[in-house]
Write a protein that holds these residues in place. Structure first.
Motif, mmCIF file in Angstrom:
data_model
loop_
_atom_site.group_PDB
_atom_site.id
_atom_site.type_symbol
_atom_site.label_atom_id
_atom_site.label_comp_id
_atom_site.label_asym_id
_atom_site.label_seq_id
_atom_site.Cartn_x
_atom_site.Cartn_y
_atom_site.Cartn_z
ATOM 1 N N GLY A 1 0.812 -1.211 0.000
ATOM 2 C CA GLY A 1 0.000 0.000 0.000
ATOM 3 C C GLY A 1 0.844 1.258 0.000
ATOM 4 O O GLY A 1 0.494 2.260 -0.635
ATOM 5 N N GLY A 2 1.977 1.221 0.710
ATOM 6 C CA GLY A 2 2.882 2.364 0.703
ATOM 7 C C GLY A 2 3.486 2.610 -0.665
ATOM 8 O O GLY A 2 3.644 3.758 -1.103
ATOM 9 N N TRP A 3 3.831 1.511 -1.380
ATOM 10 C CA TRP A 3 4.338 1.637 -2.751
ATOM 11 C C TRP A 3 3.266 2.250 -3.660
ATOM 12 O O TRP A 3 3.563 3.092 -4.519
ATOM 13 C CB TRP A 3 4.744 0.281 -3.300
ATOM 14 C CG TRP A 3 6.117 -0.194 -2.942
ATOM 15 C CD1 TRP A 3 6.448 -1.278 -2.185
ATOM 16 C CD2 TRP A 3 7.372 0.367 -3.372
ATOM 17 N NE1 TRP A 3 7.811 -1.423 -2.097
ATOM 18 C CE2 TRP A 3 8.413 -0.432 -2.824
ATOM 19 C CE3 TRP A 3 7.721 1.467 -4.154
ATOM 20 C CZ2 TRP A 3 9.756 -0.159 -3.032
ATOM 21 C CZ3 TRP A 3 9.068 1.740 -4.364
ATOM 22 C CH2 TRP A 3 10.059 0.935 -3.807
ATOM 23 N N VAL A 4 2.019 1.799 -3.500
ATOM 24 C CA VAL A 4 0.919 2.358 -4.292
ATOM 25 C C VAL A 4 0.877 3.874 -4.127
ATOM 26 O O VAL A 4 0.816 4.632 -5.094
ATOM 27 C CB VAL A 4 -0.431 1.740 -3.879
ATOM 28 C CG1 VAL A 4 -1.590 2.506 -4.523
ATOM 29 C CG2 VAL A 4 -0.508 0.276 -4.276
ATOM 30 N N ALA A 5 0.915 4.329 -2.881
ATOM 31 C CA ALA A 5 0.831 5.761 -2.600
ATOM 32 C C ALA A 5 2.027 6.509 -3.173
ATOM 33 O O ALA A 5 1.878 7.588 -3.763
ATOM 34 C CB ALA A 5 0.730 5.991 -1.092
ATOM 35 N N ARG A 6 3.229 5.971 -3.009
ATOM 36 C CA ARG A 6 4.439 6.640 -3.499
ATOM 37 C C ARG A 6 4.372 6.862 -5.010
ATOM 38 O O ARG A 6 4.634 7.969 -5.508
ATOM 39 C CB ARG A 6 5.676 5.813 -3.129
ATOM 40 C CG ARG A 6 6.976 6.276 -3.768
ATOM 41 C CD ARG A 6 7.426 7.647 -3.327
ATOM 42 N NE ARG A 6 7.993 7.664 -1.994
ATOM 43 C CZ ARG A 6 8.676 8.703 -1.493
ATOM 44 N NH1 ARG A 6 8.854 9.791 -2.214
ATOM 45 N NH2 ARG A 6 9.137 8.659 -0.257
ATOM 46 N N PHE A 7 4.015 5.835 -5.769
ATOM 47 C CA PHE A 7 3.961 5.966 -7.222
ATOM 48 C C PHE A 7 2.757 6.796 -7.669
ATOM 49 O O PHE A 7 2.881 7.675 -8.517
ATOM 50 C CB PHE A 7 3.924 4.578 -7.879
ATOM 51 C CG PHE A 7 5.256 3.898 -7.957
ATOM 52 C CD1 PHE A 7 6.218 4.335 -8.859
ATOM 53 C CD2 PHE A 7 5.571 2.824 -7.140
ATOM 54 C CE1 PHE A 7 7.459 3.712 -8.959
ATOM 55 C CE2 PHE A 7 6.806 2.197 -7.216
ATOM 56 C CZ PHE A 7 7.755 2.636 -8.138
ATOM 57 N N LEU A 8 1.589 6.503 -7.111
ATOM 58 C CA LEU A 8 0.364 7.178 -7.549
ATOM 59 C C LEU A 8 0.446 8.680 -7.346
ATOM 60 O O LEU A 8 0.092 9.466 -8.241
ATOM 61 C CB LEU A 8 -0.833 6.612 -6.787
ATOM 62 C CG LEU A 8 -2.212 7.087 -7.258
ATOM 63 C CD1 LEU A 8 -2.560 6.478 -8.610
ATOM 64 C CD2 LEU A 8 -3.282 6.736 -6.226
ATOM 65 N N LEU A 9 0.934 9.103 -6.167
ATOM 66 C CA LEU A 9 0.985 10.528 -5.870
ATOM 67 C C LEU A 9 2.100 11.244 -6.625
ATOM 68 O O LEU A 9 2.177 12.466 -6.604
ATOM 69 C CB LEU A 9 1.140 10.754 -4.365
ATOM 70 C CG LEU A 9 -0.171 10.870 -3.578
ATOM 71 C CD1 LEU A 9 -1.021 9.627 -3.736
ATOM 72 C CD2 LEU A 9 0.095 11.156 -2.107
#
Length: 474
Positions: free
Chosen positions: A15-23
């Motif tokens: 989930g942290g990776w999702v946020a890092r890339f998405l944002l």
């Protein structure tokens, strides 16, 4: 150009990776069979949207798209990067990596978030995975340990820097890489300190966060010790403290057995320490602390602050066409800007402190606010007259220009140590009922105290700049 990343496994790290890339503007596809994955990731994203942009003084790129997939194949389609973050079971990782190689793009980087396995173990059956081990929360902490093929790690480094991370390529593969080996050493010693009754979990955490943890955040271990050596430097430190390595201070190589009693002891102490807060509340507390610390590090470019500065510089720039003393303090370093002078915004901040203090003086204090009444600022006018520098003594006096009914009209003078006026801030406030959010009359007690100040100040000369707007053409 928009890139796509596939996140395989949507737990805490995924989930942290999702946020890092998405944002940072990437399109993100998620594959996780957990039926709660979308909910959990949406909660992580909510915290990330609140905290990550706060690190920067430029806007991050528009968010990419986010899609959840029931099958791994569609999630992999078109991905430039595939990040595997499934549980730490080698047979499971082998299975997932085989599917990624067979179904995903041949030139996609495949990274594993593993905290312990080496690339040779991950690729034992013909994979092409590199270790890309981040630290939680992935969307805030910049470090990623890369281990594996040199050319792939070099490509990965470029992409990771573009999303504001600090890739560190480990020179040789080793169990648990670098970061977790250090953490494991502290963790093991901590277990003994707790088991032997030397401290509780809370006391151990206080030692870290009140002491060397803050030093490590901006200098690390060896640079900190170099300073400890004084003018004589690192050699002196090593000569002075090196013999201590032979003293029986540590039980580092003697690991306590994980008995039910030890597990219960640590769990109970941890519950007593933080059990009154939810995980999300703890995350928000952690994020707020990290934002504050990392923004402070930006000022000197130290540690994570240097990474933020480099990332921020690469982000596109948006284009758009006989008075009471209410403050007596020194100007902190954090209030100064590139020219060493107190930043203009902090003149207003200082005047706001003066307003708060004056409100306390008339009885509109914290207890008054808690009771549902307060004064709200509706207008400020600042005149900058002189420079203030770090360490300067700053005194503010406050004059009441009007204090009747719902209105409170103040005039603050910001004075240097020599008594010269460095700035004036004229402030208009209205009394508000916090329940209705509408203007209202203050309590009789507050009105009486305010009226006394207003009567005492009525015969004072009206300040020259009071009521004056911006003047031009002179």
């Amino acid at each position: 150009m928009t890139h796509k990343v596939a996140i395989i496994g949507g737990g805490v790290i995924g989930g942290g990776w999702v946020a890092r890339f998405l944002l940072n503007g990437w399109d993100v596809a998620v594959f996780d069979p957990d039926p709660e994955a979308e909910r959990k990731i949406s909660e992580v994203l909510s915290n990330a949207r609140r905290s990550l942009p706060s690190l920067y003084d430029k806007a991050l790129p528009p968010e990419g798209s986010l899609r959840f997939h029931d099958d791994i194949g569609p999630a992999l389609d078109g991905a430039v990067w595939v990040q595997e973050s499934v549980p730490e079971r080698l047979e499971l990782k082998h299975k997932i990596h085989s599917q990624i190689v067979n179904l995903g793009p041949a030139d996609a980087i495949i990274g594993s978030s593993t905290s312990g396995f080496k690339p040779s173990e991950l690729n034992a059956h013909g994979g092409r995975v590199i270790v890309a081990h981040p630290f939680n929360p992935v969307y805030l902490l910049p470090l990623v340990e890369l281990v594996g093929d040199g050319q792939t790690c070099a490509r990965a480094s470029d992409l990771l820097r573009a999303v504001g991370m600090y890739p560190l390529t480990v020179r040789k593969e080793i169990d648990a890489h670098i970061g977790d080996r250090l953490l494991e050493a502290v963790w093991r010693e901590g277990l003994w300190l707790i088991k032997d009754g030397i401290c509780t979990t809370e006391e151990l955490d206080e030692v870290i966060r009140m002491g060397f943890g803050l030093r490590w955040a901006q200098m690390g271990l060896f640079e900190t010790y170099r300073i400890a050596g004084g003018e004589a430097g690192m050699k002196h430190f090593m000569a002075q403290f090196g013999p201590a390595l032979e003293w029986p201070w540590t039980k580092l190589m003697d690991v306590p057995e994980f008995t039910d009693e030890l597990v219960d002891l640590i769990a109970d102490q941890s519950d007593a320490q933080s059990g009154h807060m939810s995980i999300r509340a703890l995350e928000r507390l952690r994020d707020d602390n990290l934002v504050g610390m990392m923004r402070a590090l930006k000022k000197t470019g130290s540690g994570a602050g240097g990474v933020l500065n480099a990332h921020e510089a690469a982000l596109p720039q948006a284009i758009t066409r006989d008075l009471p003393v209410t403050v007596d303090r020194t100007v902190p370093q954090s209030w100064t800007d590139y020219n060493g002078h107190m930043n203009e915004a902090h003149y207003v901040e200082a005047s706001a402190q003066a307003t708060d203090r004056f409100m306390e003086m008339i009885g509109a204090d914290a207890e008054y606010v808690a009771g549902g009444q307060s004064y709200f600022t509706v207008e400020n006018h600042v005149c900058y007259l002189d420079e203030m520098n770090e360490g300067d003594r700053l005194t503010i006096t406050t004059q009441v220009l009007m204090g009747e009914g719902k209105r409170l009209h103040l005039f603050h003078r910001l004075l240097t140590a020599a008594g010269d006026v460095a700035a004036t801030v004229e402030t208009m406030l209205l009394h508000v009922d916090l329940t209705t959010r509408r203007t209202s009359l203050p309590s009789e007690a507050v009105a009486e105290r305010l009226g006394q100040f207003a009567r005492n100040h009525a015969d004072l000369p009206r300040p020259e700049s009071a009521g004056r707007g911006i003047e031009g053409g002179k």
